[in-house]
Design a protein around this motif. Structure first.
Motif, PDB file in Angstrom:
ATOM      1  N   GLU A  44       0.835  -1.198   0.000  1.00  0.00           N
ATOM      2  CA  GLU A  44       0.000   0.000   0.000  1.00  0.00           C
ATOM      3  C   GLU A  44       0.864   1.239   0.000  1.00  0.00           C
ATOM      4  O   GLU A  44       2.017   1.232   0.436  1.00  0.00           O
ATOM      5  CB  GLU A  44      -0.935   0.002   1.219  1.00  0.00           C
ATOM      6  N   LYS A  45       0.262   2.306  -0.518  1.00  0.00           N
ATOM      7  CA  LYS A  45       0.923   3.611  -0.489  1.00  0.00           C
ATOM      8  C   LYS A  45       0.458   4.337   0.753  1.00  0.00           C
ATOM      9  O   LYS A  45      -0.737   4.419   1.034  1.00  0.00           O
ATOM     10  CB  LYS A  45       0.558   4.419  -1.733  1.00  0.00           C
ATOM     11  N   VAL A  46       1.418   4.858   1.525  1.00  0.00           N
ATOM     12  CA  VAL A  46       1.079   5.656   2.683  1.00  0.00           C
ATOM     13  C   VAL A  46       1.398   7.107   2.340  1.00  0.00           C
ATOM     14  O   VAL A  46       1.711   7.424   1.205  1.00  0.00           O
ATOM     15  CB  VAL A  46       1.808   5.167   3.948  1.00  0.00           C
ATOM     16  N   GLU A  47       1.306   8.011   3.299  1.00  0.00           N
ATOM     17  CA  GLU A  47       1.373   9.427   2.972  1.00  0.00           C
ATOM     18  C   GLU A  47       2.678   9.799   2.282  1.00  0.00           C
ATOM     19  O   GLU A  47       3.740   9.268   2.581  1.00  0.00           O
ATOM     20  CB  GLU A  47       1.161  10.256   4.236  1.00  0.00           C
ATOM     21  N   GLY A  48       2.562  10.767   1.370  1.00  0.00           N
ATOM     22  CA  GLY A  48       3.697  11.120   0.547  1.00  0.00           C
ATOM     23  C   GLY A  48       3.907  10.063  -0.514  1.00  0.00           C
ATOM     24  O   GLY A  48       2.992   9.338  -0.893  1.00  0.00           O
ATOM     25  N   ASN A  49       5.117   9.937  -1.015  1.00  0.00           N
ATOM     26  CA  ASN A  49       5.412   8.907  -2.011  1.00  0.00           C
ATOM     27  C   ASN A  49       6.157   7.757  -1.334  1.00  0.00           C
ATOM     28  O   ASN A  49       7.244   7.352  -1.747  1.00  0.00           O
ATOM     29  CB  ASN A  49       6.240   9.491  -3.159  1.00  0.00           C
ATOM     30  N   ASN A  50       5.534   7.219  -0.287  1.00  0.00           N
ATOM     31  CA  ASN A  50       6.134   6.174   0.525  1.00  0.00           C
ATOM     32  C   ASN A  50       5.253   4.932   0.479  1.00  0.00           C
ATOM     33  O   ASN A  50       4.024   5.019   0.476  1.00  0.00           O
ATOM     34  CB  ASN A  50       6.294   6.650   1.963  1.00  0.00           C
ATOM     35  N   PHE A  51       5.887   3.780   0.470  1.00  0.00           N
ATOM     36  CA  PHE A  51       5.177   2.521   0.277  1.00  0.00           C
ATOM     37  C   PHE A  51       5.573   1.540   1.378  1.00  0.00           C
ATOM     38  O   PHE A  51       6.694   1.572   1.881  1.00  0.00           O
ATOM     39  CB  PHE A  51       5.517   1.929  -1.097  1.00  0.00           C
ATOM     40  N   ARG A  52       4.623   0.647   1.702  1.00  0.00           N
ATOM     41  CA  ARG A  52       4.950  -0.406   2.658  1.00  0.00           C
ATOM     42  C   ARG A  52       4.196  -1.659   2.275  1.00  0.00           C
ATOM     43  O   ARG A  52       3.090  -1.621   1.738  1.00  0.00           O
ATOM     44  CB  ARG A  52       4.618   0.018   4.088  1.00  0.00           C
ATOM     45  N   THR A  53       4.833  -2.778   2.552  1.00  0.00           N
ATOM     46  CA  THR A  53       4.195  -4.071   2.316  1.00  0.00           C
ATOM     47  C   THR A  53       4.210  -4.871   3.605  1.00  0.00           C
ATOM     48  O   THR A  53       5.220  -4.928   4.305  1.00  0.00           O
ATOM     49  CB  THR A  53       4.881  -4.863   1.184  1.00  0.00           C
ATOM     50  N   ARG A  54       3.066  -5.429   3.923  1.00  0.00           N
ATOM     51  CA  ARG A  54       2.916  -6.272   5.111  1.00  0.00           C
ATOM     52  C   ARG A  54       2.924  -7.722   4.643  1.00  0.00           C
ATOM     53  O   ARG A  54       2.194  -8.111   3.747  1.00  0.00           O
ATOM     54  CB  ARG A  54       1.612  -5.927   5.817  1.00  0.00           C
ATOM     55  N   ILE A  55       3.781  -8.515   5.276  1.00  0.00           N
ATOM     56  CA  ILE A  55       3.970  -9.910   4.866  1.00  0.00           C
ATOM     57  C   ILE A  55       3.722 -10.820   6.052  1.00  0.00           C
ATOM     58  O   ILE A  55       4.305 -10.636   7.128  1.00  0.00           O
ATOM     59  CB  ILE A  55       5.411 -10.135   4.345  1.00  0.00           C
ATOM     60  N   TYR A  56       2.850 -11.792   5.854  1.00  0.00           N
ATOM     61  CA  TYR A  56       2.574 -12.755   6.915  1.00  0.00           C
ATOM     62  C   TYR A  56       2.261 -14.102   6.275  1.00  0.00           C
ATOM     63  O   TYR A  56       1.540 -14.151   5.287  1.00  0.00           O
ATOM     64  CB  TYR A  56       1.393 -12.305   7.775  1.00  0.00           C
TER      65      TYR A  56
END
Length: 965
Positions: free
Chosen positions: A114-126
Motif C-alpha cells: 500500500e501507499k502511505v502518505e507522501g510517495n512512501n510505500f509499505r508491504t505487510r507480509i505474513y
C-alpha cells in the motif's frame, strides 16, 4: 519499532511487527537481493527481488517500508506462495486492508502493498515461518529527467549489514554511447557493449556495498522530435521528451523574504547543510534584504527579523544551525498574519500530520525539500497555487537549485488544436527547465502534434512532435503505465475531487495509489470468497470454480439496525425496571490490605439468567480475576497518561452547588520508566533533560506520552502538547498511534486537533465502526451536533465484514446511548427525520462509564464496584442495584460501558482489567480511554476523561477513578 532512520531510509527496510522481544525484532534479515534495471530512452524499469530469513523459532509478521522518487509509483508486486512467485492484483485500499486482516486471522499467506502518505510505500507480509524464508518482488517504471543534456539514474544501496547473496544487472538498450558510472557499489562494476545495448552486472556473497549506483546517460540528439508509441486498440499511447531551448527571464527577488523553517521532529532527517547552502547562494546574490523567520511545528511562531547587509547573514545562520527539532507539523497554522513578505521560502518535507495541509499564503511560495521521505505532490500543490516553485534538493545541488529558483522559466501551455490527440499530461501549465516530458493518447492515423510554450497566456514557441507508429516500444517499456503515472500525478494535486477516478485508474493499470493497493491471496477460493479478480495465472481455475457451485462466498452484515431496534427495546425495559438493592452497611477501612470483592455479597439471585459465562475459545484470555480474588495492593502504571483535570473534582453542573454534585476523582498517574527519573526540576531544565534522553527513545510512542504527561502535570500545557504531537512524526498512517493521540487530545480539550486526528483514522480505517464513533464524538466536542448525530447513525447502517460484525457485536448499545444523549441535550438544533423512531428514546441515567482502546485483538474489561461492594463486570453484568455492563469485547477496540439509572449513595470504584492481546502489530502499549459521566443525558451532565497505557503485567485491575453520590 525500527530505528527512526529506517522509516525514511533510501533502501527498503524490514521490521518485525508482532513482538517486543529484542532478539525477535532482529530475527528477520535480508538473505538475498537481486536487482535488474533496464533503461530505454529516458525510461528505467527496476525490478528488486528480496528474500528474508526468520532465524527465530516463532512465526512472525514483517513490514517492508521504503520511499520512492518523485512521480514514481510501484507497478508490480509479487509474493512467494507455496514456493512460487504470485503477482498481486489492484484492490481499493480500505477493502484490501479489510481482506488482508480477515485472512491474516486465519493464519494463511496474504500479502499487501500500500501507499502511505507522501510517495512512501509499505508491504505487510505474513507469515514469516520459523527458520524459514519469504520472497518479495517489487517493480517500478521511472521517468529519468534531463539536466544539462544528461539523464541520471540513481539506485540507493545503503545496506549496513552484509547481504549474503547480492546481484545487480543494468542494461541500457538501444544506446550508441557508453553510460557514465558516477557512483558504483565496489569499484568493479562496469559496462560492456553487447549488440545495441550496454550491460553491466555483478554477483557477490556476503556483500556490503560501499556506494549506491548513479549512472549518467547522454540525451539523444537530433532535429526531429519523435515519440515512443504503444498500440492500444485503435489508438496509441505515446511518450515524448521535447527539448525547449528558450531563454528564461531573470527572477527579481523582493526585498522582504519570508523564511518558513519546519522545526518538527522529522526535520532531523532533512539535509540542512544543503538547505543552508541554498539560502547562502540566494543571500550572496541579493546581498541586501530583510528576512522574517517563522518556525513551524505544531504551532507557527516568529523566529526573529534579520536585516542583512552586504550578504552578511551570520546571525541568521547561527539561529538556524542551533534550532531544536521537536513536535508534529500543522500547516494550517501558517499564514501571512505572522509577518508580511514579498515571497516565501518554505523548507519542509510536505507532511502535516497534526493539522490540515493547506497554508494561508497568497504570495509566491518556494517549497524546498531535502528529505527522502516527502510528500512531493503536496509541496508541488502549495507552490503551484501560489505561483512559486517546488525545489527538490534530492536531485539538485544547492547551486543548481538556486539557478532554477532565480529564473522564470518558460511554461508549457498546452497542445495546438488537434482532434486526434487526447488525455495529454501534464494537463496544467508547468515550468519547463530545458526539457519537457509529455504523454497522451493519439488516434490511429495522427502523424504529429504541436506543443505550445510561453509566458502567461502568450505563446512564443512551438515544438512539433512526430508520431511514428513504427517507433513502438516492442514491449521493452510499458508506455501506458508511464502515461497513467503522469495522469495520476495530475489528478493527485486535487485528490479529494479526483479520488474515485484515481482509484479506478490505479486498478486498471495495477498502480499503487493513495486509495489503491496491491494484494496477494493464497488460494483461488479466497479470490472467489472476497470477490477479487485473481492474477492471470489463476484466471482459468477461478472461472472454472465460479461456473460450478460456489461453496464459499464472503458474508457481510448489511447494517446493525435490526440489532439496534432490539437493543432499544431491551434498554427501555431495563430503564423502566425498579431496582431495590439490599441495604448493606459499610465496612471499616484498613490502610494496607489488598482490595477485594466479596464473593457473595450483593448478587441478585433473580438475575442469574443474566450472568454471562465467557467461553474459553479465545486464545487471548488465559486467566481470570473472579470475585474474591485479590486485585492489587498498589497500582503502578508502566506508561503514563496525562489529564488536564487529573486529581481535581470536575466543575459543578448548572443549577447545583458543589456540595450537591457527585464528586468525580481520577488519579494522577506517574510513569515508572527509568528515563522519567532523569526529568525533573524546573520546566526549562526538564525540557533540556528530555532532549538529552530523547535520542535513545526517538521512535518509542510511550516515551512521548510519559514526558508529555509530566509537563501537563506541571502546568506546562504548551510543551506537553508539542511533545505529544511527536506521535504524528513516528510512522506514516499508523491508525493505532492516531487513536492514542485522539484520546489524549479529547482528554486535554484540544478539540480542533481531535477532530483532525479522528478524521484521519476514519479515512484509513472506514471498515471499523469505532472509526465513525470516534469521529462523531469529536464532532460533538466541536459543537457540530447534526454531523455528529448523522455519523453515529451511519454506524448502524454501514456494511461490515462478518469478522468485524462478530468482533463488534453489542456496539449498538453504546451507539444508541450516544445518539439519544445528543438528541436529549440538543434536540432544538437537530433534524432527526432520517432516524428510525424505534431507536429514539429518553434514557437519562445517574452514572455512565464508557471505555475503549486503540488496538484490535485486545481483551480489556471494565469493572465498576458499587458502594455495597458489588462488582459489575463481564461475568456479572447485571446487579441488584440496577447496574449493567454492555457486551464483552474480547478481540476488538471496545467500547464497553457501565450504566446505572438510580445510583445508590456512596462511593463507586472504576477499574480496568487487561487480560492481554493477540495482535500482530505493536505500536507501544495498549491505550485505554475511559469517560466518566454523572447525570448522563440531563442538563446536569458532567464528564471527566482519563487516558492511560496498559502493559501485559497489569492484570488484576487498575484503578482509574471513582465518584461519590
Amino acid at each position: 519499532m525500527a530505528p527512526y532512520s529506517a522509516c525514511i531510509a533510501q533502501t527498503p527496510q524490514i521490521k518485525v511487527l508482532n513482538t517486543t522481544v529484542p532478539a525477535e525484532q532482529k530475527a528477520v534479515s535480508l538473505k538475498s537481493l537481486h536487482t535488474e534495471v533496464q533503461v530505454y530512452g529516458n525510461i528505467a524499469t527496476t525490478v528488486m527481488t528480496m528474500s528474508f530469513v526468520n532465524t527465530s523459532s516463532r512465526i512472525l509478521e514483517g513490514e517492508l517500508t521504503f520511499p520512492m522518487p518523485d512521480g514514481v509509483s510501484i507497478s508490480g508486486y509479487a509474493l512467494d506462495i507455496n514456493g512460487k512467485m504470485r503477482d498481486a492484483v489492484p484492490v481499493e485500499k480500505a477493502r484490501a486492508t479489510e481482506v488482508f486482516e480477515s485472512i491474516e486471522h486465519r493464519r494463511v499467506d496474504p500479502g499487501l502493498l500500500e501507499k502511505v502518505e507522501g510517495n512512501n510505500f509499505r508491504t505487510r507480509i505474513y507469515p514469516f515461518p520459523a527458520h524459514g524464508t519469504r520472497t518479495v518482488k517489487i517493480s517500478y517504471e521511472q521517468e529519468l529527467h534531463f539536466s544539462k543534456q544528461l539523464l541520471s539514474y540513481r539506485l540507493p544501496l545503503d545496506y549496513k549489514q552484509p547481504v549474503p547473496e547480492f546481484s545487480l544487472k543494468v542494461s541500457v538498450l538501444e544506446s550508441n554511447e557508453q553510460p557514465e558510472l558516477v557512483e558504483q557499489p565496489d569499484g568493479s562494476f562496469s559496462f560492456s557493449r553487447k549488440g545495441t545495448a550496454f550491460i553491466a552486472e555483478m554477483q557477490r556473497k556476503d556483500f556490503v556495498p560501499k556506494h549506491g549506483l548513479i549512472i549518467n546517460l547522454p540525451a539523444v540528439s537530433g532535429e526531429k522530435i519523435a515519440a515512443l508509441m504503444q498500440k492500444a486498440g485503435s489508438s496509441y499511447y505515446f511518450l515524448t521528451n521535447v527539448p525547449v531551448n528558450a531563454s528564461s527571464r531573470t527572477h527579481t527577488w523582493g526585498n522582504q523574504i519570508g523564511l518558513i523553517w519546519d522545526v518538527s521532529l522529522s526535520g532531523l532527517q532533512r539535509d540542512t547543510s544543503k538547505e543552508l547552502a541554498l539560502l547562502d547562494a540566494l543571500i550572496r546574490e541579493k546581498k541586501n534584504l530583510t528576512i522574517e523567520l517563522g518556525l513551524l511545528n505544531n504551532t507557527f511562531k516568529k523566529g526573529g527579523t534579520f536585516i542583512i547587509r552586504g550578504g552578511d547573514w551570520k546571525a541568521l545562520r547561527e539561529k538556524l544551525a542551533n534550532l531544536v527539532y521537536d513536535g508534529g507539523t500543522d500547516y494550517s497554522n501558517v499564514s501571512s498574519a505572522l509577518f508580511k513578505a514579498d515571497e516565501y521560502l518554505f523548507f519542509t518535507d510536505g507532511f502535516s500530520g497534526f493539522g490540515k495541509s493547506s497554508v494561508a499564503l497568497n504570495k509566491p511560495v518556494y517549497t524546498i525539500n531535502s528529505s527522502l521521505r516527502a510528500d512531493f505532490n503536496q509541496l508541488k500543490n502549495i507552490s503551484a497555487r501560489t505561483g512559486g516553485q517546488f525545489i527538490n534538493l534530492n536531485e539538485l545541488s544547492a547551486e543548481n537549485a538556486f539557478q532554477q529558483m532565480s529564473r522564470d522559466e518558460i511554461q508549457f501551455l498546452g497542445v495546438k488544436n488537434n482532434p486526434g490527440i487526447s488525455e495529454l499530461y501534464p494537463a496544467l501549465p508547468v515550468r519547463v527547465g530545458g526539457y519537457l516530458s509529455v504523454a497522451g493518447l493519439a488516434a490511429s492515423g495522427t502523424e504529429n502534434l504541436v506543443l505550445q510554450f510561453g509566458y502567461g497566456k502568450e505563446v512564443i514557441l512551438e515544438r512539433r512532435v512526430n508520431l511514428n507508429a513504427a517507433a513502438q516500444s516492442a514491449g521493452v517499456i510499458d508506455v501506458s503505465k508511464i502515461w497513467a503515472q503522469k495522469k495520476l500525478a495530475d489528478m493527485d494535486l486535487n485528490y479529494e475531487q479526483n479520488k474515485d477516478k484515481i482509484s479506478a485508474l490505479g486498478k486498471q493499470f495495477g498502480l499503487v495509489t493513495r486509495n489503491t493497493s496491491l494484494l496477494v491471496l493464497e488460494s483461488v477460493e479466497d479470490y472467489i470468497r472476497y470477490g477479487i479478480e485473481p492474477p492471470e495465472e489463476l484466471r482459468d481455475a477461478y472461472h472454472q470454480v465460479r461456473k460450478g457451485q460456489i461453496q464459499h462466498k464472503e458474508e457481510r452484515k448489511n447494517g446493525l439496525m435490526k440489532e439496534a431496534i432490539a437493543m432499544a427495546a431491551e434498554l427501555k425495559t431495563w430503564w423502566n425496571k425498579v431496582f431495590k438493592p439490599e441495604k448493606l452497611f459499610p465496612k471499616p477501612e484498613k490502610k494496607v490490605v489488598p482490595y477485594t470483592v466479596p464473593a457473595t455479597v450483593g448478587y441478585d439471585q433473580n438475575a442469574a439468567a443474566d450472568i454471562v459465562v465467557r467461553s474459553e475459545n479465545t486464545n487471548i484470555r488465559r486467566e481470570r480475576a473472579e470475585p474474591g480474588q485479590a486485585l492489587y495492593e498498589s497500582v503502578v502504571v508502566s506508561s503514563a497518561a496525562m489529564s488536564k483535570i487529573s486529581g481535581r473534582v470536575a466543575d459543578s453542573a448548572p443549577g447545583k452547588t458543589r456540595a450537591e454534585q457527585p464528586v468525580i476523582i481520577v488519579p494522577e498517574f506517574k510513569s515508572d520508566k527509568a528515563y522519567m527519573n532523569k526529568i525533573n526540576g524546573t520546566a526549562e531544565n526538564a525540557y533540556q533533560q528530555y532532549l538529552a534522553v530523547r535520542k535513545e527513545y526517538l521512535t518509542t510512542p510511550s516515551f512521548y506520552l510519559d514526558v508529555s504527561n509530566w509537563f501537563q502535570q506541571h502546568k506546562e500545557a504548551d510543551k506537553a502538547l508539542m511533545i505529544l504531537s511527536n506521535l504524528t512524526e513516528l510512522e506514516l498512517e499508523n491508525a493505532e498511534i492516531y487513536k492514542t493521540l485522539t484520546y489524549k487530545l479529547r482528554e486535554t480539550g484540544q478539540i480542533k486537533t481531535e477532530l483532525f486526528t479522528s478524521g484521519k483514522v476514519l479515512e484509513w480505517r472506514p471498515m471499523d465502526a469505532q472509526s465513525y464513533r470516534d469521529y462523531a464524538l469529536a464532532l460533538a466536542d466541536c459543537g457540530q451536533y447534526q454531523q455528529a448525530l448523522d455519523t453515529l447513525y451511519a454506524v448502524l447502517n454501514q456494511s461490515y465484514s462478518m469478522d468485524n460484525a462478530d468482533r463488534d457485536h453489542g456496539i449498538e448499545e453504546i451507539i444508541l446511548s450516544e445518539i439519544n444523549n445528543l438528541i436529549s441535550l440538543h434536540r432544538g438544533k437537530l433534524n432527526t427525520g432520517k432516524i428510525d423512531k424505534k431507536v429514539i428514546f429518553n434514557l437519562p441515567v445517574d452514572v455512565r462509564v464508557v471505555m475503549n482502546w486503540n488496538k484490535k485483538d485486545t481483551d480489556i474489561d471494565l469493572w465498576v464496584t458499587d458502594p455495597n461492594g458489588v462488582k459489575c463486570f463481564y461475568s456479572h453484568n447485571r446487579t441488584s442495584a440496577g447496574g449493567r455492563i454492555s457486551n464483552d469485547f474480547t478481540s476488538g477496540y471496545g467500547p464497553e460501558q457501565f450504566m446505572i439509572k438510580k445510583a445508590i449513595k456512596g462511593k463507586y470504584r472504576i477499574e480496568v482489567n487487561y487480560y492481554g492481546d493477540n495482535q500482530l502489530s505493536i505500536s507501544g502499549p495498549t491505550t485505554v480511554m475511559a469517560e466518566i459521566y454523572t447525570h448522563y443525558g440531563s442538563a446536569d451532565q458532567q464528564r471527566k476523561i482519563i487516558t492511560l497505557q496498559l502493559s501485559g503485567e497489569q492484570r488484576g485491575g487498575v484503578f482509574i477513578g471513582e465518584f461519590t453520590f
